[in-house]
Design a protein around this motif. Structure first.
Motif, PDB file in Angstrom:
ATOM      1  N   ASP A   1       1.107  -0.998  -0.202  1.00  0.00           N
ATOM      2  CA  ASP A   1      -0.317  -0.002   0.176  1.00  0.00           C
ATOM      3  C   ASP A   1       1.244   1.472  -0.207  1.00  0.00           C
ATOM      4  OD1 ASP A   1      -1.693   2.136   0.316  1.00  0.00           O
ATOM      5  OD2 ASP A   1      -3.207   1.294   2.512  1.00  0.00           O
ATOM      6  N   HIS A   2       0.613   2.214  -1.387  1.00  0.00           N
ATOM      7  CA  HIS A   2       1.304   2.805  -1.284  1.00  0.00           C
ATOM      8  C   HIS A   2       1.428   4.452   0.024  1.00  0.00           C
ATOM      9  CE1 HIS A   2      -1.530   4.237  -3.364  1.00  0.00           C
ATOM     10  NE2 HIS A   2      -1.346   5.346  -2.996  1.00  0.00           N
ATOM     11  N   ARG A   3       0.033   4.369   0.019  1.00  0.00           N
ATOM     12  CA  ARG A   3      -0.207   4.677   1.445  1.00  0.00           C
ATOM     13  C   ARG A   3       0.394   4.943   2.427  1.00  0.00           C
ATOM     14  NH1 ARG A   3      -6.586   3.681   0.837  1.00  0.00           N
ATOM     15  NH2 ARG A   3      -5.876   2.016   0.864  1.00  0.00           N
ATOM     16  N   LEU A   4       0.277   3.622   2.829  1.00  0.00           N
ATOM     17  CA  LEU A   4       1.595   3.535   4.132  1.00  0.00           C
ATOM     18  C   LEU A   4       2.729   4.082   4.193  1.00  0.00           C
ATOM     19  CD1 LEU A   4       0.935   1.969   7.384  1.00  0.00           C
ATOM     20  CD2 LEU A   4       1.557   0.049   6.097  1.00  0.00           C
ATOM     21  N   ARG A   5       2.855   4.536   4.967  1.00  0.00           N
ATOM     22  CA  ARG A   5       4.457   5.245   5.156  1.00  0.00           C
ATOM     23  C   ARG A   5       5.459   4.938   6.716  1.00  0.00           C
ATOM     24  NH1 ARG A   5       3.865   9.674   2.192  1.00  0.00           N
ATOM     25  NH2 ARG A   5       2.811   9.508   0.533  1.00  0.00           N
ATOM     26  N   GLY A   6       4.981   4.079   7.700  1.00  0.00           N
ATOM     27  CA  GLY A   6       5.379   3.438   8.971  1.00  0.00           C
ATOM     28  C   GLY A   6       4.420   2.513   9.572  1.00  0.00           C
ATOM     29  N   LEU A   7       4.890   2.044  10.395  1.00  0.00           N
ATOM     30  CA  LEU A   7       4.060   0.817  11.388  1.00  0.00           C
ATOM     31  C   LEU A   7       4.885   0.630  12.604  1.00  0.00           C
ATOM     32  CD1 LEU A   7       2.539  -1.114   9.791  1.00  0.00           C
ATOM     33  CD2 LEU A   7       4.421  -2.514  10.058  1.00  0.00           C
ATOM     34  N   VAL A   8       4.037   1.111  13.368  1.00  0.00           N
ATOM     35  CA  VAL A   8       4.421   0.863  14.841  1.00  0.00           C
ATOM     36  C   VAL A   8       3.475  -0.421  15.793  1.00  0.00           C
ATOM     37  CG1 VAL A   8       4.802   1.874  17.312  1.00  0.00           C
ATOM     38  CG2 VAL A   8       4.952   3.477  15.379  1.00  0.00           C
ATOM     39  N   MET A   9       4.502  -1.189  16.309  1.00  0.00           N
ATOM     40  CA  MET A   9       3.132  -2.459  16.767  1.00  0.00           C
ATOM     41  C   MET A   9       4.387  -2.340  18.127  1.00  0.00           C
ATOM     42  SD  MET A   9       4.371  -5.648  13.343  1.00  0.00           S
ATOM     43  CE  MET A   9       6.592  -4.784  13.511  1.00  0.00           C
ATOM     44  N   ILE A  10       3.311  -2.101  19.040  1.00  0.00           N
ATOM     45  CA  ILE A  10       3.395  -2.294  20.444  1.00  0.00           C
ATOM     46  C   ILE A  10       3.419  -4.078  20.866  1.00  0.00           C
ATOM     47  CG2 ILE A  10       2.378  -1.576  22.303  1.00  0.00           C
ATOM     48  CD1 ILE A  10       1.632   0.436  21.204  1.00  0.00           C
TER      49      ILE A  10
ATOM     50  N   ALA B   1       8.744   0.507  14.044  1.00  0.00           N
ATOM     51  CA  ALA B   1       8.999   0.430  15.198  1.00  0.00           C
ATOM     52  C   ALA B   1       8.137  -0.273  16.018  1.00  0.00           C
ATOM     53  CB  ALA B   1       9.267   2.575  15.584  1.00  0.00           C
ATOM     54  N   ILE B   2       9.480  -1.167  17.146  1.00  0.00           N
ATOM     55  CA  ILE B   2       8.542  -1.670  17.735  1.00  0.00           C
ATOM     56  C   ILE B   2       8.719  -1.474  19.439  1.00  0.00           C
ATOM     57  CG2 ILE B   2       8.796  -3.940  18.446  1.00  0.00           C
ATOM     58  CD1 ILE B   2       9.484  -5.022  16.317  1.00  0.00           C
ATOM     59  N   LEU B   3       7.868  -0.719  20.313  1.00  0.00           N
ATOM     60  CA  LEU B   3       7.960  -0.216  21.667  1.00  0.00           C
ATOM     61  C   LEU B   3       7.959  -2.204  22.929  1.00  0.00           C
ATOM     62  CD1 LEU B   3       8.567   0.941  23.726  1.00  0.00           C
ATOM     63  CD2 LEU B   3       5.980   1.613  23.100  1.00  0.00           C
ATOM     64  N   GLN B   4       8.278  -2.859  23.250  1.00  0.00           N
ATOM     65  CA  GLN B   4       8.361  -4.561  23.971  1.00  0.00           C
ATOM     66  C   GLN B   4       8.365  -3.851  25.156  1.00  0.00           C
ATOM     67  OE1 GLN B   4       7.188  -7.269  22.595  1.00  0.00           O
ATOM     68  NE2 GLN B   4       7.278  -7.711  24.055  1.00  0.00           N
TER      69      GLN B   4
ATOM     70  N   GLN C   1      10.348 -12.499  19.720  1.00  0.00           N
ATOM     71  CA  GLN C   1       9.222 -11.837  19.158  1.00  0.00           C
ATOM     72  C   GLN C   1      10.629 -10.600  18.358  1.00  0.00           C
ATOM     73  OE1 GLN C   1       6.609 -12.704  18.282  1.00  0.00           O
ATOM     74  NE2 GLN C   1       5.998 -14.111  20.162  1.00  0.00           N
ATOM     75  N   ILE C   2      11.140 -10.175  19.381  1.00  0.00           N
ATOM     76  CA  ILE C   2      11.903  -8.817  18.819  1.00  0.00           C
ATOM     77  C   ILE C   2      13.235  -9.506  17.770  1.00  0.00           C
ATOM     78  CG2 ILE C   2      14.114  -7.214  19.014  1.00  0.00           C
ATOM     79  CD1 ILE C   2      10.911  -6.807  20.040  1.00  0.00           C
TER      80      ILE C   2
ATOM     81  N   GLN D   1      15.598 -10.665  12.362  1.00  0.00           N
ATOM     82  CA  GLN D   1      16.048 -11.593  11.927  1.00  0.00           C
ATOM     83  C   GLN D   1      15.091 -11.277  10.537  1.00  0.00           C
ATOM     84  OE1 GLN D   1      15.841 -15.256  13.194  1.00  0.00           O
ATOM     85  NE2 GLN D   1      16.994 -14.854  14.951  1.00  0.00           N
ATOM     86  N   GLU D   2      14.120 -10.933  10.265  1.00  0.00           N
ATOM     87  CA  GLU D   2      12.947 -10.689   9.330  1.00  0.00           C
ATOM     88  C   GLU D   2      13.038  -9.445   8.439  1.00  0.00           C
ATOM     89  OE1 GLU D   2      12.630 -13.656   7.896  1.00  0.00           O
ATOM     90  OE2 GLU D   2      13.039 -15.025   9.598  1.00  0.00           O
ATOM     91  N   CYS D   3      13.734  -8.553   8.830  1.00  0.00           N
ATOM     92  CA  CYS D   3      12.690  -7.746   8.485  1.00  0.00           C
ATOM     93  C   CYS D   3      14.020  -6.549   7.792  1.00  0.00           C
ATOM     94  CB  CYS D   3      12.794  -6.379   9.490  1.00  0.00           C
ATOM     95  SG  CYS D   3      10.742  -6.833  10.295  1.00  0.00           S
ATOM     96  N   TYR D   4      13.410  -6.265   6.744  1.00  0.00           N
ATOM     97  CA  TYR D   4      14.842  -5.812   5.254  1.00  0.00           C
ATOM     98  C   TYR D   4      14.640  -4.404   5.652  1.00  0.00           C
ATOM     99  CZ  TYR D   4      15.824 -10.326   4.285  1.00  0.00           C
ATOM    100  OH  TYR D   4      16.097 -11.555   3.876  1.00  0.00           O
ATOM    101  N   CYS D   5      13.495  -4.098   5.694  1.00  0.00           N
ATOM    102  CA  CYS D   5      12.919  -2.334   5.805  1.00  0.00           C
ATOM    103  C   CYS D   5      14.049  -1.945   6.862  1.00  0.00           C
ATOM    104  CB  CYS D   5      11.473  -2.059   6.479  1.00  0.00           C
ATOM    105  SG  CYS D   5      11.290  -3.021   7.939  1.00  0.00           S
ATOM    106  N   PRO D   6      13.944  -0.614   7.815  1.00  0.00           N
ATOM    107  CA  PRO D   6      14.292   0.466   8.789  1.00  0.00           C
ATOM    108  C   PRO D   6      13.820  -0.148   9.864  1.00  0.00           C
ATOM    109  CG  PRO D   6      14.253   2.023   6.896  1.00  0.00           C
ATOM    110  CD  PRO D   6      13.541   0.676   6.212  1.00  0.00           C
ATOM    111  N   LEU D   7      14.351  -0.765  10.570  1.00  0.00           N
ATOM    112  CA  LEU D   7      13.937  -1.284  12.356  1.00  0.00           C
ATOM    113  C   LEU D   7      14.524  -0.513  12.994  1.00  0.00           C
ATOM    114  CD1 LEU D   7      11.790  -2.865  13.405  1.00  0.00           C
ATOM    115  CD2 LEU D   7      13.348  -5.060  13.634  1.00  0.00           C
ATOM    116  N   GLU D   8      12.962  -0.245  14.718  1.00  0.00           N
ATOM    117  CA  GLU D   8      13.762   1.047  15.999  1.00  0.00           C
ATOM    118  C   GLU D   8      13.553  -0.592  16.654  1.00  0.00           C
ATOM    119  OE1 GLU D   8      12.642   4.858  15.552  1.00  0.00           O
ATOM    120  OE2 GLU D   8      13.486   5.083  13.481  1.00  0.00           O
ATOM    121  N   VAL D   9      13.864  -0.110  18.160  1.00  0.00           N
ATOM    122  CA  VAL D   9      13.425  -1.175  19.210  1.00  0.00           C
ATOM    123  C   VAL D   9      13.482  -0.344  20.016  1.00  0.00           C
ATOM    124  CG1 VAL D   9      13.631  -3.019  20.094  1.00  0.00           C
ATOM    125  CG2 VAL D   9      13.438  -3.789  17.791  1.00  0.00           C
ATOM    126  N   THR D  10      12.293  -0.169  20.749  1.00  0.00           N
ATOM    127  CA  THR D  10      12.865   0.315  21.911  1.00  0.00           C
ATOM    128  C   THR D  10      11.827  -0.805  22.732  1.00  0.00           C
ATOM    129  OG1 THR D  10      11.898   2.932  20.852  1.00  0.00           O
ATOM    130  CG2 THR D  10      12.037   2.429  23.311  1.00  0.00           C
TER     131      THR D  10
END
Length: 278
Positions: free
Chosen positions: A124-133, A203-206, A217-218, A223-232
């Motif tokens: 989806d070209h409309r989606l610019r980012g993903l935050v997973m809590i 971005a993942i917040l755990q 999970q982190i 291991q799997e993500c090729y996209c920019p990934l931030e973990v907090t």
């Protein structure tokens, strides 16, 4: 698309889904779409969506999936691929219906998993980012054990009455989620492959004390993500950082949303003394 009221119901497929919009409509401004946890609802987010709106300047759209909140009940038992169905059948229709043009998905627990499936499977070209809590990509022993404990609490304590505050059809909400996770066949549920196909920043917040999931999970995401990934990792939080460590969670989500949506300028020019967008 018809003009949406600030709150109400949307008919998506056979279900009427309750929703609430804070700020401008999704067809008018960048929007954060929030996907609740497995026993959550639009209302159970509390004031976090309002605070996110104030901090980011983006519009915020929250809704209750079918079976939760004031939305339509679902037929039980839920299919074990219910999160895939939500991500691939329901969410695309909802985003189109609300006029979503550019924005971010913010998901918690089941909602985070649904967001990951959507981002990995729908380009989806409309989606610019993903935050997973507190996301789940695989089923862990600790998750099953905690969910089994909740089943006992639901049957023997006042937990049912507490949940009834948030769900019109409380038994439908609880059993739809609980029975799926405790089904032995659900142990093979695994969405880790979808992570490799996500093409937007994540971005993942755990919470360090999350009783429903471990750092595995982190590790899977790294291991799997090729996209920019931030973990907090928040040491003072468990499974619900937005309730247990709201200030830290708000700061993390706001910084990420600002970066990917560029909704406001950096520094004093972009914020007032109260931290609101100018």
């Amino acid at each position: 698309m018809t003009t949406l009221a600030a709150s109400g119901f949307l008919s998506i497929g056979a279900s009427d889904l309750e929703y609430r919009m804070i700020g401008p409509a999704p067809d008018q401004a960048p929007t954060i779409v929030m996907l609740h946890e497995g026993l959550g609802s639009a209302a159970l987010w509390g004031d976090f969506p309002d605070r996110l709106r104030a901090a980011t300047g983006a519009g915020v759209f929250v809704y209750s999936r079918a079976g939760y909140g004031a939305s339509s009940a679902v037929t039980l038992p839920r299919p074990l691929d219910y999160m895939q169905r939500e991500a691939l059948d329901v969410l695309p229709k909802l985003l189109d219906r609300i006029g979503f043009r550019r924005g971010v998905l913010v998901g918690h627990s089941d909602g985070a998993s649904i967001a990951a499936i959507y981002a990995g499977c729908v380009q989806d070209h409309r989606l610019r980012g993903l935050v997973m809590i507190a996301p789940h990509f695989v089923v862990e022993d600790v998750s099953v054990a905690a969910i089994a404990e909740i089943k006992t609490a639901y049957e023997t304590t006042n937990l049912r009455d507490k949940l009834a505050r948030w769900h019109r059809n409380v038994d439908n909400a609880f059993h739809g989620w609980n029975r799926a996770w405790l089904d032995p066949k659900f142990r093979s549920w695994d969405i880790s492959d979808d992570l490799a196909y996500i093409r937007v920043p994540v971005a993942i917040l755990q919470g360090a004390d999350d009783q429903y999931g471990t750092m595995r999970q982190i590790e899977i995401a790294r291991q799997e993500c090729y996209c920019p990934l931030e973990v907090t990792i928040l040491r003072e939080a468990g499974h619900s950082p937005h309730r247990e460590a709201p200030e830290a969670t708000l700061m993390m989500v706001t910084e990420f949303v600002d970066a990917v949506l560029q909704t406001q300028q950096r520094g004093s020019e972009g914020r007032t003394a109260q931290g609101l967008p100018t």
